[in-house]
Write a protein that holds these residues in place. Structure first.
Motif, PDB file in Angstrom:
ATOM      1  N   LEU A  16     -44.383  -6.680 -86.079  1.00  0.00           N
ATOM      2  CA  LEU A  16     -44.529  -5.371 -85.445  1.00  0.00           C
ATOM      3  C   LEU A  16     -45.314  -5.487 -84.139  1.00  0.00           C
ATOM      4  O   LEU A  16     -44.986  -4.837 -83.139  1.00  0.00           O
ATOM      5  CB  LEU A  16     -45.246  -4.403 -86.391  1.00  0.00           C
ATOM      6  CG  LEU A  16     -44.470  -3.978 -87.644  1.00  0.00           C
ATOM      7  CD1 LEU A  16     -45.390  -3.225 -88.603  1.00  0.00           C
ATOM      8  CD2 LEU A  16     -43.274  -3.117 -87.278  1.00  0.00           C
ATOM      9  N   GLY A  17     -46.332  -6.353 -84.163  1.00  0.00           N
ATOM     10  CA  GLY A  17     -47.147  -6.557 -82.963  1.00  0.00           C
ATOM     11  C   GLY A  17     -46.344  -7.157 -81.824  1.00  0.00           C
ATOM     12  O   GLY A  17     -46.536  -6.787 -80.651  1.00  0.00           O
ATOM     13  N   ARG A  32     -45.839   8.247 -84.913  1.00  0.00           N
ATOM     14  CA  ARG A  32     -45.557   8.994 -86.137  1.00  0.00           C
ATOM     15  C   ARG A  32     -44.232   8.539 -86.743  1.00  0.00           C
ATOM     16  O   ARG A  32     -44.131   8.287 -87.949  1.00  0.00           O
ATOM     17  CB  ARG A  32     -45.495  10.496 -85.838  1.00  0.00           C
ATOM     18  CG  ARG A  32     -45.095  11.337 -87.049  1.00  0.00           C
ATOM     19  CD  ARG A  32     -44.743  12.778 -86.684  1.00  0.00           C
ATOM     20  NE  ARG A  32     -44.135  13.472 -87.808  1.00  0.00           N
ATOM     21  CZ  ARG A  32     -42.845  13.391 -88.128  1.00  0.00           C
ATOM     22  NH1 ARG A  32     -42.031  12.624 -87.406  1.00  0.00           N
ATOM     23  NH2 ARG A  32     -42.368  14.061 -89.170  1.00  0.00           N
ATOM     24  N   SER A  33     -43.211   8.424 -85.907  1.00  0.00           N
ATOM     25  CA  SER A  33     -41.904   7.990 -86.388  1.00  0.00           C
ATOM     26  C   SER A  33     -41.969   6.566 -86.930  1.00  0.00           C
ATOM     27  O   SER A  33     -41.415   6.267 -87.993  1.00  0.00           O
ATOM     28  CB  SER A  33     -40.871   8.077 -85.263  1.00  0.00           C
ATOM     29  OG  SER A  33     -39.621   7.600 -85.694  1.00  0.00           O
ATOM     30  N   VAL A  34     -42.654   5.663 -86.211  1.00  0.00           N
ATOM     31  CA  VAL A  34     -42.765   4.270 -86.646  1.00  0.00           C
ATOM     32  C   VAL A  34     -43.429   4.183 -88.015  1.00  0.00           C
ATOM     33  O   VAL A  34     -42.955   3.472 -88.913  1.00  0.00           O
ATOM     34  CB  VAL A  34     -43.558   3.440 -85.610  1.00  0.00           C
ATOM     35  CG1 VAL A  34     -43.900   2.058 -86.170  1.00  0.00           C
ATOM     36  CG2 VAL A  34     -42.762   3.307 -84.320  1.00  0.00           C
ATOM     37  N   ILE A  35     -44.525   4.911 -88.196  1.00  0.00           N
ATOM     38  CA  ILE A  35     -45.261   4.857 -89.465  1.00  0.00           C
ATOM     39  C   ILE A  35     -44.440   5.451 -90.603  1.00  0.00           C
ATOM     40  O   ILE A  35     -44.374   4.887 -91.706  1.00  0.00           O
ATOM     41  CB  ILE A  35     -46.616   5.591 -89.323  1.00  0.00           C
ATOM     42  CG1 ILE A  35     -47.524   4.818 -88.361  1.00  0.00           C
ATOM     43  CG2 ILE A  35     -47.291   5.743 -90.683  1.00  0.00           C
ATOM     44  CD1 ILE A  35     -48.782   5.565 -87.975  1.00  0.00           C
ATOM     45  N   ILE A 208     -37.326   1.191 -86.220  1.00  0.00           N
ATOM     46  CA  ILE A 208     -38.718   0.834 -85.899  1.00  0.00           C
ATOM     47  C   ILE A 208     -38.781  -0.048 -84.658  1.00  0.00           C
ATOM     48  O   ILE A 208     -39.534   0.217 -83.710  1.00  0.00           O
ATOM     49  CB  ILE A 208     -39.376   0.096 -87.090  1.00  0.00           C
ATOM     50  CG1 ILE A 208     -39.587   1.042 -88.268  1.00  0.00           C
ATOM     51  CG2 ILE A 208     -40.723  -0.507 -86.665  1.00  0.00           C
ATOM     52  CD1 ILE A 208     -40.088   0.359 -89.525  1.00  0.00           C
ATOM     53  N   VAL A 209     -37.990  -1.114 -84.651  1.00  0.00           N
ATOM     54  CA  VAL A 209     -38.060  -2.101 -83.563  1.00  0.00           C
ATOM     55  C   VAL A 209     -37.643  -1.491 -82.235  1.00  0.00           C
ATOM     56  O   VAL A 209     -38.302  -1.690 -81.203  1.00  0.00           O
ATOM     57  CB  VAL A 209     -37.196  -3.339 -83.906  1.00  0.00           C
ATOM     58  CG1 VAL A 209     -37.049  -4.249 -82.699  1.00  0.00           C
ATOM     59  CG2 VAL A 209     -37.819  -4.102 -85.069  1.00  0.00           C
ATOM     60  N   LEU A 408     -36.415 -10.444 -89.318  1.00  0.00           N
ATOM     61  CA  LEU A 408     -37.712 -10.923 -89.800  1.00  0.00           C
ATOM     62  C   LEU A 408     -38.442  -9.830 -90.585  1.00  0.00           C
ATOM     63  O   LEU A 408     -39.017 -10.099 -91.650  1.00  0.00           O
ATOM     64  CB  LEU A 408     -38.577 -11.373 -88.620  1.00  0.00           C
ATOM     65  CG  LEU A 408     -38.181 -12.689 -87.931  1.00  0.00           C
ATOM     66  CD1 LEU A 408     -39.013 -12.898 -86.666  1.00  0.00           C
ATOM     67  CD2 LEU A 408     -38.360 -13.872 -88.876  1.00  0.00           C
ATOM     68  N   LEU A 409     -38.435  -8.606 -90.068  1.00  0.00           N
ATOM     69  CA  LEU A 409     -39.110  -7.506 -90.750  1.00  0.00           C
ATOM     70  C   LEU A 409     -38.475  -7.208 -92.109  1.00  0.00           C
ATOM     71  O   LEU A 409     -39.184  -7.020 -93.105  1.00  0.00           O
ATOM     72  CB  LEU A 409     -39.088  -6.253 -89.881  1.00  0.00           C
ATOM     73  CG  LEU A 409     -40.219  -6.086 -88.864  1.00  0.00           C
ATOM     74  CD1 LEU A 409     -39.971  -4.861 -87.995  1.00  0.00           C
ATOM     75  CD2 LEU A 409     -41.567  -5.959 -89.573  1.00  0.00           C
TER      76      LEU A 409
END
Length: 419
Positions: A16-17, A32-35, A208-209, A408-409
């Protein structure tokens, strides 16, 4: 706490980083959307891997795909009985020829509006939950069933309305899909429950990505789904009129089915040609490297490059290095090459411990490789203006990075719950 589990958790955070580090606009990331999507991702992975009913559900779905494949074998056996009634079917027979029935089956569901209905409402629900724009959510679900080039083609009207930034997001998402019609082929080579677990995780991780790599603000006026009756901009109107002077009539069913079967045949030939060529070329590169030093091979070099990422999956050094070689080979060639190489031992827990097995299967379940970049750019070239396509072509690195990070995620998140 298990040492390797801690490494696995750190790995997910690192992936994620990396996405945030390479973000085009750090200040406007929709956290907010990512979490929300990340939590949803963790919940789905937990339910599908840790609860018996979750495991039974995905195993049942996998068995359903295998049943469809077995039905396809009856057609293959009618034409080529000596290819089916053998102790061990070859790769083309077991994995590719069933596509000749499965692709038309999904096309029939599309023709009668069943598949578009499912895609539409799942997309709407996903948009409500995640807070993502309607079309991006719709497209994430669409590509799960149809694949990248097919989903792009059927969304051509909408794509003409999108800005170059949103098109880049769509292109990056396209790197992480599979085609539902090929799932049956996957489940013939690797454990089907992990293939089917990977599918929803890839959708969510693509959201997310891309949200991290390419944050795009979409106004309420822009957050719409284009329809045939909508009045587009002057430029789009000209393109639409030129391409479709009048609303097309629905093609007769058997004409449509014939085209679908021919398309499936072309797909089989394309996959077979790519696998043969890539395996041979990879072996040639390894032979040439071996002339320099017997230890050198393409697999070893790829293993060195990808090793840090494999180790962050929570594996010991030996398994991490082997996993890294599989990862690199998949990115340079395609998932079928690695599935074929690992298939003889993938169900043997002495060769592939459960944690390793689950993560490898999930990582392989996507089209994320270098050849997919060309497919996506080539498809968009025929659908959008040259200026917009040039923006995507200048961001090839982001397309590749997006595909790798999603894989990977997905693998890392599943690995949290399978040991």
């Amino acid at each position: 706490m298990n040492y390797y589990l801690i490494i696995n958790i750190i790995g997910v955070a690192v992936f994620l980083g990396i996405a945030f580090l390479f973000s085009k606009d750090h200040k406007h990331v929709n956290w907010r959307s990512v979490i929300v999507v990340l939590v949803l991702n963790l919940v789905i992975a937990f339910l599908l891997t840790r609860f018996s009913w979750g495991r039974d559900a995905v195993k049942g779905a996998a068995e359903g795909f295998n049943w469809i494949v077995q039905v396809a074998y009856t057609g293959i056996a009618f034409a080529l009985p000596n290819w089916v009634h053998v102790k061990q079917m070859n790769f083309v027979t077991s994995a590719l020829l069933p596509i000749l029935m499965i692709v038309p089956l999904f096309d029939i569901l599309t023709y009668f509006g069943i598949l578009p209905f499912i895609i539409k409402w799942i997309g709407i629900a996903l948009s409500k939950i995640t807070g993502q724009p309607k079309f991006e959510s719709f497209y994430a679900v669409e590509m799960m069933f149809l694949g990248n080039t097919e989903a792009l083609a059927v969304s051509s009207l909408q794509l003409k309305h999108l800005s170059a930034d949103r098109l880049l997001t769509i292109a990056m998402m396209s790197m992480s899909c599979i085609t539902a019609a090929i799932v049956g082929s996957y489940t013939q080579m690797i454990p089907g429950q992990y293939v089917l677990t990977a599918i929803p995780l890839n959708i969510l991780n693509a959201i997310i990505v891309t949200s991290l790599l390419n944050p795009v603000h979409v106004t309420p006026e822009e957050d719409t789904i284009a329809t045939m009756n909508e009045q587009p901009s002057e430029q789009v109107a000209e393109e639409t009129v030129a391409d479709k002077p009048e609303k097309p009539k629905k093609e007769p069913f058997f004409s449509f089915l014939g085209d679908s079967i021919l398309g499936a045949g072309k797909l089989v030939l394309i996959i077979a040609a790519n696998v043969i060529a890539f395996v041979a070329l990879a072996n040639l590169i390894s032979k040439l490297l071996g002339l320099i030093n017997p230890w050198l091979s393409l697999q070893h070099l790829l293993g060195i490059v990808m090793f840090p990422f494999a180790w962050l999956m929570g594996m010991d050094v030996n398994h991490a290095f082997q996993f890294a070689q599989y990862m690199g080979t998949k990115l340079v060639t395609n998932e079928f090459v690695v599935m074929g190489a690992s298939a003889p031992h993938i169900n043997n827990l002495h060769f592939f411990p459960a944690h390793y097995q689950a993560q490898l299967c999930v990582f392989l379940t996507s089209f994320a490789n270098f050849s997919t970049v060309g497919m996506v750019i080539g498809c968009l070239k025929g659908l959008v203006s040259r200026e917009k396509n040039d923006v995507i072509s200048r961001n090839v690195g982001y397309l590749i990075l997006s595909g790798i990070l999603v894989s990977l995620l997905s693998a890392g998140i599943v690995g949290l719950f399978v040991w």
